[in-house]
Design an enzyme around this catalytic site. Sequence first.
Site, PDB file in Angstrom:
ATOM      1  N   PRO A  82      -8.811 -31.057  33.717  1.00  0.00           N
ATOM      2  CA  PRO A  82      -7.482 -31.054  34.361  1.00  0.00           C
ATOM      3  C   PRO A  82      -6.911 -32.462  34.510  1.00  0.00           C
ATOM      4  O   PRO A  82      -5.729 -32.618  34.792  1.00  0.00           O
ATOM      5  CB  PRO A  82      -7.729 -30.413  35.735  1.00  0.00           C
ATOM      6  CG  PRO A  82      -9.157 -30.061  35.799  1.00  0.00           C
ATOM      7  CD  PRO A  82      -9.863 -30.573  34.591  1.00  0.00           C
ATOM      8  N   GLU A 109     -18.632 -29.558  38.803  1.00  0.00           N
ATOM      9  CA  GLU A 109     -17.545 -30.328  39.427  1.00  0.00           C
ATOM     10  C   GLU A 109     -17.094 -31.503  38.586  1.00  0.00           C
ATOM     11  O   GLU A 109     -16.021 -32.051  38.790  1.00  0.00           O
ATOM     12  CB  GLU A 109     -17.988 -30.851  40.809  1.00  0.00           C
ATOM     13  CG  GLU A 109     -18.427 -29.758  41.762  1.00  0.00           C
ATOM     14  CD  GLU A 109     -17.344 -28.715  41.973  1.00  0.00           C
ATOM     15  OE1 GLU A 109     -16.227 -29.099  42.358  1.00  0.00           O
ATOM     16  OE2 GLU A 109     -17.612 -27.519  41.739  1.00  0.00           O
ATOM     17  N   ARG A 147      -4.099 -21.140  14.382  1.00  0.00           N
ATOM     18  CA  ARG A 147      -2.997 -20.301  13.897  1.00  0.00           C
ATOM     19  C   ARG A 147      -1.998 -21.078  13.047  1.00  0.00           C
ATOM     20  O   ARG A 147      -1.220 -20.488  12.309  1.00  0.00           O
ATOM     21  CB  ARG A 147      -2.308 -19.582  15.053  1.00  0.00           C
ATOM     22  CG  ARG A 147      -1.501 -20.475  15.959  1.00  0.00           C
ATOM     23  CD  ARG A 147      -1.121 -19.729  17.212  1.00  0.00           C
ATOM     24  NE  ARG A 147      -0.460 -18.455  16.933  1.00  0.00           N
ATOM     25  CZ  ARG A 147       0.772 -18.321  16.448  1.00  0.00           C
ATOM     26  NH1 ARG A 147       1.492 -19.380  16.195  1.00  0.00           N
ATOM     27  NH2 ARG A 147       1.294 -17.137  16.228  1.00  0.00           N
ATOM     28  N   ASP A 162       7.633 -19.817  15.365  1.00  0.00           N
ATOM     29  CA  ASP A 162       7.179 -19.651  16.740  1.00  0.00           C
ATOM     30  C   ASP A 162       8.048 -20.410  17.720  1.00  0.00           C
ATOM     31  O   ASP A 162       8.722 -21.353  17.347  1.00  0.00           O
ATOM     32  CB  ASP A 162       5.788 -20.281  16.913  1.00  0.00           C
ATOM     33  CG  ASP A 162       4.690 -19.390  16.401  1.00  0.00           C
ATOM     34  OD1 ASP A 162       4.958 -18.224  16.162  1.00  0.00           O
ATOM     35  OD2 ASP A 162       3.557 -19.905  16.263  1.00  0.00           O
TER      36      ASP A 162
END
Length: 250
Positions: A82, A109, A147, A162
């Site tokens: 993150p 963690e 993809r 897309d």
Amino acid sequence: MFAALTEHGVSGRAIRSGLCGLRFWDPRDFTLDGYRTVDDRPFGGGPGMVMLAEPLDLALTAAKTALRRKGVERPRLISLSPQGRRLDQSLVEDLGRAEGLVLLAGRYEGIDERLFQRHPMEEVSIGDYVLSGGELPAMVLLDALIRRLPGALGHAGSANEDSFADGLLDCPHYTRPEQYLGLGVPPELMTGNHAGVARWRRKQALGRTWQRRPDLLDRRRLSREDEDLLDAFREETRRDAVGSEESGPD
Ligand code: ADE
């Protein structure tokens, strides 16, 4: 966990047909103790566990060596976290140009920082929320990468159409039946006029982006044609709003 990627859909087919190679390295296989320990308590105290540097170091070295044997001298190393740069389509395109990738999916963690001193890495986040591990983010990144490989999608060109392929959201889509519970299909799609269909789709893509993600438009310059299409979309939206006001609430 990765069966979701390797055994289903577009990504599964691409992997099975050899369009891309994928290999997994379990840090537990690189532990030197009988318990196959991969984590320990954090120095300084606090909740949670921290992943040990050594098993990850050895696993990364093994992955790099295997790639080198395949002629990939400079893979990009990506840790899913993150704390990383937020993933978007332009980062996907950029990573897609790498000759090889090594993805590190952490758990617990965190990871002992010394791993990153030994193996400098880029960090990538899939969004501002916390998941319990990097595996799902790695699958998200892999799916987005796979993809766009030529031949991965059944229909050549699908990836170019897309959302985000051109920095815009996708236009609406319709299929049979022509009437569904009294709801029709935009007449522009039913004319068989390819240029007209393309213009309508472009207008809808621009309009949707303007309505839902104006930040995407702020970041790009529109051509004269696009400006005109977007103006037309805005005018139609305004007219529709006035029309529904005049007919009153039902
Ligand atoms: N690991 C945990 N949460 C994550 C996120 N949002 N993106 C990438 N890796 C993660």
